[in-house]
Design a protein around this motif. Sequence first.
Motif, PDB file in Angstrom:
ATOM      1  N   GLY A   1      49.007 -65.681  -6.746  1.00 27.71           N
ATOM      2  CA  GLY A   1      49.997 -64.606  -6.810  1.00 27.71           C
ATOM      3  C   GLY A   1      49.997 -63.787  -8.090  1.00 27.71           C
ATOM      4  O   GLY A   1      50.713 -62.795  -8.190  1.00 27.71           O
ATOM      5  N   ALA A   2      49.192 -64.167  -9.085  1.00 34.74           N
ATOM      6  CA  ALA A   2      49.118 -63.368 -10.320  1.00 34.74           C
ATOM      7  C   ALA A   2      48.336 -62.081 -10.027  1.00 34.74           C
ATOM      8  O   ALA A   2      47.505 -62.063  -9.136  1.00 34.74           O
ATOM      9  N   PRO A   3      48.618 -61.007 -10.779  1.00 28.95           N
ATOM     10  CA  PRO A   3      47.853 -59.772 -10.520  1.00 28.95           C
ATOM     11  C   PRO A   3      46.376 -59.967 -10.880  1.00 28.95           C
ATOM     12  O   PRO A   3      46.064 -60.559 -11.912  1.00 28.95           O
ATOM     13  N   TYR A   4      45.481 -59.485  -9.999  1.00 32.93           N
ATOM     14  CA  TYR A   4      44.051 -59.536 -10.308  1.00 32.93           C
ATOM     15  C   TYR A   4      43.738 -58.618 -11.473  1.00 32.93           C
ATOM     16  O   TYR A   4      44.384 -57.585 -11.652  1.00 32.93           O
ATOM     17  N   GLU A   5      42.722 -58.981 -12.249  1.00 31.78           N
ATOM     18  CA  GLU A   5      42.164 -58.041 -13.219  1.00 31.78           C
ATOM     19  C   GLU A   5      40.857 -57.527 -12.644  1.00 31.78           C
ATOM     20  O   GLU A   5      40.077 -58.296 -12.085  1.00 31.78           O
ATOM     21  N   TYR A   6      40.633 -56.228 -12.792  1.00 35.03           N
ATOM     22  CA  TYR A   6      39.428 -55.626 -12.234  1.00 35.03           C
ATOM     23  C   TYR A   6      38.447 -55.253 -13.332  1.00 35.03           C
ATOM     24  O   TYR A   6      38.784 -54.458 -14.214  1.00 35.03           O
ATOM     25  N   ALA A   7      37.234 -55.828 -13.274  1.00 35.10           N
ATOM     26  CA  ALA A   7      36.164 -55.338 -14.139  1.00 35.10           C
ATOM     27  C   ALA A   7      35.807 -53.936 -13.670  1.00 35.10           C
ATOM     28  O   ALA A   7      35.417 -53.080 -14.459  1.00 35.10           O
ATOM     29  N   ALA A   8      35.948 -53.690 -12.355  1.00 34.51           N
ATOM     30  CA  ALA A   8      35.728 -52.361 -11.793  1.00 34.51           C
ATOM     31  C   ALA A   8      36.456 -52.276 -10.461  1.00 34.51           C
ATOM     32  O   ALA A   8      36.272 -53.131  -9.611  1.00 34.51           O
ATOM     33  N   ALA A   9      37.304 -51.258 -10.290  1.00 36.72           N
ATOM     34  CA  ALA A   9      37.954 -50.990  -9.003  1.00 36.72           C
ATOM     35  C   ALA A   9      37.333 -49.723  -8.443  1.00 36.72           C
ATOM     36  O   ALA A   9      37.401 -48.673  -9.069  1.00 36.72           O
ATOM     37  N   TYR A  10      36.691 -49.839  -7.273  1.00 40.88           N
ATOM     38  CA  TYR A  10      35.909 -48.707  -6.772  1.00 40.88           C
ATOM     39  C   TYR A  10      36.672 -47.830  -5.785  1.00 40.88           C
ATOM     40  O   TYR A  10      36.754 -46.633  -5.927  1.00 40.88           O
ATOM     41  N   VAL A  11      37.192 -48.446  -4.733  1.00 39.13           N
ATOM     42  CA  VAL A  11      37.896 -47.707  -3.684  1.00 39.13           C
ATOM     43  C   VAL A  11      39.164 -48.503  -3.384  1.00 39.13           C
ATOM     44  O   VAL A  11      39.075 -49.623  -2.899  1.00 39.13           O
TER      45      VAL A  11
ATOM     46  N   ALA B   1      49.926 -47.547  -5.246  1.00 37.78           N
ATOM     47  CA  ALA B   1      50.136 -48.257  -3.997  1.00 37.78           C
ATOM     48  C   ALA B   1      48.873 -48.941  -3.485  1.00 37.78           C
ATOM     49  O   ALA B   1      48.612 -48.965  -2.295  1.00 37.78           O
ATOM     50  N   ALA B   2      48.033 -49.449  -4.384  1.00 36.04           N
ATOM     51  CA  ALA B   2      46.877 -50.217  -3.936  1.00 36.04           C
ATOM     52  C   ALA B   2      47.370 -51.462  -3.199  1.00 36.04           C
ATOM     53  O   ALA B   2      48.449 -51.975  -3.491  1.00 36.04           O
ATOM     54  N   ASP B   3      46.575 -51.922  -2.231  1.00 38.16           N
ATOM     55  CA  ASP B   3      46.945 -53.116  -1.477  1.00 38.16           C
ATOM     56  C   ASP B   3      46.306 -54.340  -2.115  1.00 38.16           C
ATOM     57  O   ASP B   3      45.386 -54.231  -2.906  1.00 38.16           O
ATOM     58  N   SER B   4      46.744 -55.521  -1.706  1.00 35.43           N
ATOM     59  CA  SER B   4      46.084 -56.770  -2.087  1.00 35.43           C
ATOM     60  C   SER B   4      45.792 -56.846  -3.576  1.00 35.43           C
ATOM     61  O   SER B   4      44.697 -57.185  -3.975  1.00 35.43           O
ATOM     62  N   LYS B   5      46.766 -56.499  -4.407  1.00 34.39           N
ATOM     63  CA  LYS B   5      46.457 -56.535  -5.832  1.00 34.39           C
ATOM     64  C   LYS B   5      46.892 -57.843  -6.490  1.00 34.39           C
ATOM     65  O   LYS B   5      46.705 -58.026  -7.677  1.00 34.39           O
ATOM     66  N   TYR B   6      47.486 -58.724  -5.705  1.00 36.45           N
ATOM     67  CA  TYR B   6      47.907 -60.012  -6.254  1.00 36.45           C
ATOM     68  C   TYR B   6      47.029 -61.135  -5.713  1.00 36.45           C
ATOM     69  O   TYR B   6      46.621 -61.117  -4.559  1.00 36.45           O
ATOM     70  N   CYS B   7      46.754 -62.110  -6.562  1.00 35.10           N
ATOM     71  CA  CYS B   7      45.810 -63.173  -6.238  1.00 35.10           C
ATOM     72  C   CYS B   7      46.225 -63.917  -4.972  1.00 35.10           C
ATOM     73  O   CYS B   7      47.375 -64.325  -4.815  1.00 35.10           O
ATOM     74  N   LEU B   8      45.253 -64.106  -4.085  1.00 34.02           N
ATOM     75  CA  LEU B   8      45.466 -64.817  -2.821  1.00 34.02           C
ATOM     76  C   LEU B   8      45.906 -66.251  -3.050  1.00 34.02           C
ATOM     77  O   LEU B   8      46.642 -66.819  -2.276  1.00 34.02           O
TER      78      LEU B   8
ATOM     79  N   PRO C   1      43.185 -63.763 -13.664  1.00 36.56           N
ATOM     80  CA  PRO C   1      43.188 -64.346 -15.006  1.00 36.56           C
ATOM     81  C   PRO C   1      43.891 -65.705 -15.036  1.00 36.56           C
ATOM     82  O   PRO C   1      43.694 -66.493 -15.958  1.00 36.56           O
ATOM     83  N   SER C   2      44.693 -65.972 -14.009  1.00 33.71           N
ATOM     84  CA  SER C   2      45.481 -67.192 -14.027  1.00 33.71           C
ATOM     85  C   SER C   2      44.730 -68.384 -13.426  1.00 33.71           C
ATOM     86  O   SER C   2      44.611 -69.431 -14.043  1.00 33.71           O
ATOM     87  N   CYS C   3      44.170 -68.215 -12.200  1.00 33.68           N
ATOM     88  CA  CYS C   3      43.526 -69.365 -11.555  1.00 33.68           C
ATOM     89  C   CYS C   3      42.014 -69.192 -11.428  1.00 33.68           C
ATOM     90  O   CYS C   3      41.316 -70.104 -11.008  1.00 33.68           O
ATOM     91  N   GLY C   4      41.500 -67.998 -11.766  1.00 33.41           N
ATOM     92  CA  GLY C   4      40.053 -67.813 -11.760  1.00 33.41           C
ATOM     93  C   GLY C   4      39.460 -67.366 -10.438  1.00 33.41           C
ATOM     94  O   GLY C   4      38.251 -67.161 -10.340  1.00 33.41           O
ATOM     95  N   HIS C   5      40.292 -67.178  -9.383  1.00 34.73           N
ATOM     96  CA  HIS C   5      39.738 -66.691  -8.112  1.00 34.73           C
ATOM     97  C   HIS C   5      39.087 -65.327  -8.346  1.00 34.73           C
ATOM     98  O   HIS C   5      39.714 -64.409  -8.861  1.00 34.73           O
ATOM     99  N   ALA C   6      37.800 -65.226  -8.012  1.00 28.37           N
ATOM    100  CA  ALA C   6      37.058 -64.030  -8.376  1.00 28.37           C
ATOM    101  C   ALA C   6      36.119 -63.622  -7.260  1.00 28.37           C
ATOM    102  O   ALA C   6      35.855 -64.398  -6.338  1.00 28.37           O
TER     103      ALA C   6
END
Lengths: 250, 456
Positions: free
Chosen positions: B210-220, B200-207, B229-234
């Motif tokens: 709408g594609a799911p973000y990929e995390y190099a590291a998810a901390y909290v 149930a993490a929040d905000s997991k889809y690209c602003l 991975p789709s539009c490059g928003h990082a």
Amino acid sequence: MRIRVGHLYPDYLNIYADRGNIAVLSRRAALRGHELVVDPIGVGGALEPDAHDLLYVGGGQDREQAAIAPDLAARGDAIREAVAGGAALLAVCGGYQLLGRGYRGRDGSFMPGAGLFAHETVAGETRMIGDVLLECELDPGERRLLAGFENHAGRTLLDSGAEPLGRVVHGFGNDGESGFEGCRVDSALGTYLHGPLLPRNPWLADWLLERALAHATGEASERLAALPDELEEEAFRVAAGRARVRGGRR
Amino acid sequence: MGVRLELETLAARAVGTASRAAGRGGGTTLPGKLLWKLDPGAVDELAAELSSGVALVSATNGKTTTTAMAARILGGGQRLAWNSAGANLLSGLASALVAARGADLGLFEVDEAALPEAIARTRPRVVSLANLFRDQLDRYGELEILAERWRAAVKTLPPDATLVVNADDPVVGDLAEGRDRVLRFGLDDPRHARPALQHAADSKYCLRCGAPYEYAAAYVGHLGDYRCPSCGHARPPLDVVARDVELVGLTGSRFTLHGPEGEVVVELSLPGLYNVYNAAAASSLAFALGASPAEVRSGLEDFSAAFGRFERIATGTKTIIVLLIKNPAAANEALRTLETGVPPVLVVALNDAIADGRDVSWIWDVDFEPLLPHVERVVASGDRAAELGLRLVYGGLPEDRLEIVPGLEEALDRGLGLVEAGTDLVVLPTYTAMLALRDVLTRRRLVKPYWEGGPA
């Protein structure tokens, strides 16, 4: 016996306790010697009408709901066929709305739903938030209470002749006016009562399991053996008390 | 300053003193409530009197701790008007302003929903925004509604104001896009990344797409180093970064803080990665107000804990450790600090007053599971003790290790009875349960009342 559950969009519709409801079904099945096998079904995933004994659709925030709505609407035939074939279904909050004919936004837009339940939802000005107590009569002559929590802006209007899940004793219900909550088609139930609905209302979990088992075995549904349920009863008692004291006022 | 405002603040202050004298709690919000009722514009006038201006802190999680850390860093050289007891609505700001007439700097934590009005009335020099998690949906509505209000509020900031954002939160980081005066903070230490996004993490889809973000590291929760991975928003480049983080169980942490003017090693006596985030937020705010790296370091190292968030209270031969749990993200982080040394006995207390969230569903989004196989006994307490007990049983706690004791004082004593001398008792209360437990400890003279702060 093996009970096959199709859990629709667990990655999107998972706000509060949807996993809890599944865990309750799983544990109560196991305590009676049955095994619950849960298939997550995502956007574009396969949904065969006879592949599952029970379908589950949870709730999400607006953004997540909008993301899966077209996919769910396109599955209307498969879902109606599954329910007509005797499969049980529980849809909560957003899932409940999206299984109706559709959702009309405040800007006049219309998001079509899957068309299982005979209702339409209209966006409201204010949210209806609070504890709820319902009286249900799913089997003739057997009245039972259901305690939960609702939090929705949509007003769901049942078609005349549509069967509600229950009568509102305390709280807002479908639209804050009709005095009804939820909707039922055969063994399919939809409701705004989100969160840990099944943990504190174990009779409803058993009702769904009995119908899912009947679908799995192809035989008439039978009553499951009673369980101790002391904690469950205490949790229900407190939640029902909350609804009496501070449930939404129509 | 007019005679009217002078009279109003005098009257308001007298009410606070009278409230304390009458034994009716701290009187932290009463004077402000009165002033706020009499004349909401007084907040604007009092804020405008502050010679060093105003800094605001908001977030779902960590506002009280972040603000208290910033107060430690900044409070040496100047007088603060600071809402230290967490009264974070406009009336609470009014109270702090009344109580600290003549202060230099206003330092306020602000309720997420109250942020737009706080910005409009106090015209802040710095605003620090740290995270948005799902929290009390029964009170605030959905996360996206709050995000939208924040977007609109940020647009009303004066152009010379500095916006501090946690760039590890996609929604919050995005608030700084297009602004000149910005400090972006975050964490960089993939050794502490979670193997996967939490349930149930929040905000997991690209602003953006709408594609799911990929995390190099998810901390909290959803905070981390994300990329679409789709539009490059990082995640954008960071201005203030915590690196080389060493976590020492419930004792504290050590990390290197890289800022615009160099780096310092910080030893923090608060546990958990979430407190490293709080420290990074407080440091960034302090940097924006001109603090040096050395001042930041010494302020953070002097800091013990904000009221009720994390407390260590000695009672005879045993120590009570209180970790506040108030929503899934905060509770998950509190539980995570326990993972390295699972305590034998836990007291968990769930209330359902407005300040706790009347909807207790959120406990099902808390990941209790990793902890439960290792604890010997859990005392479930609070007004919704049975509901909590059910959650724990479904989380894997064998029923014979669970005790339901709704009364908080009884539960505390039961917990103390279960732990051996020389051992810690870990207590995890929701907000009003924490206040009630603190009352018990105050009566037993183990802690001071909250308006005085700190352990006895």
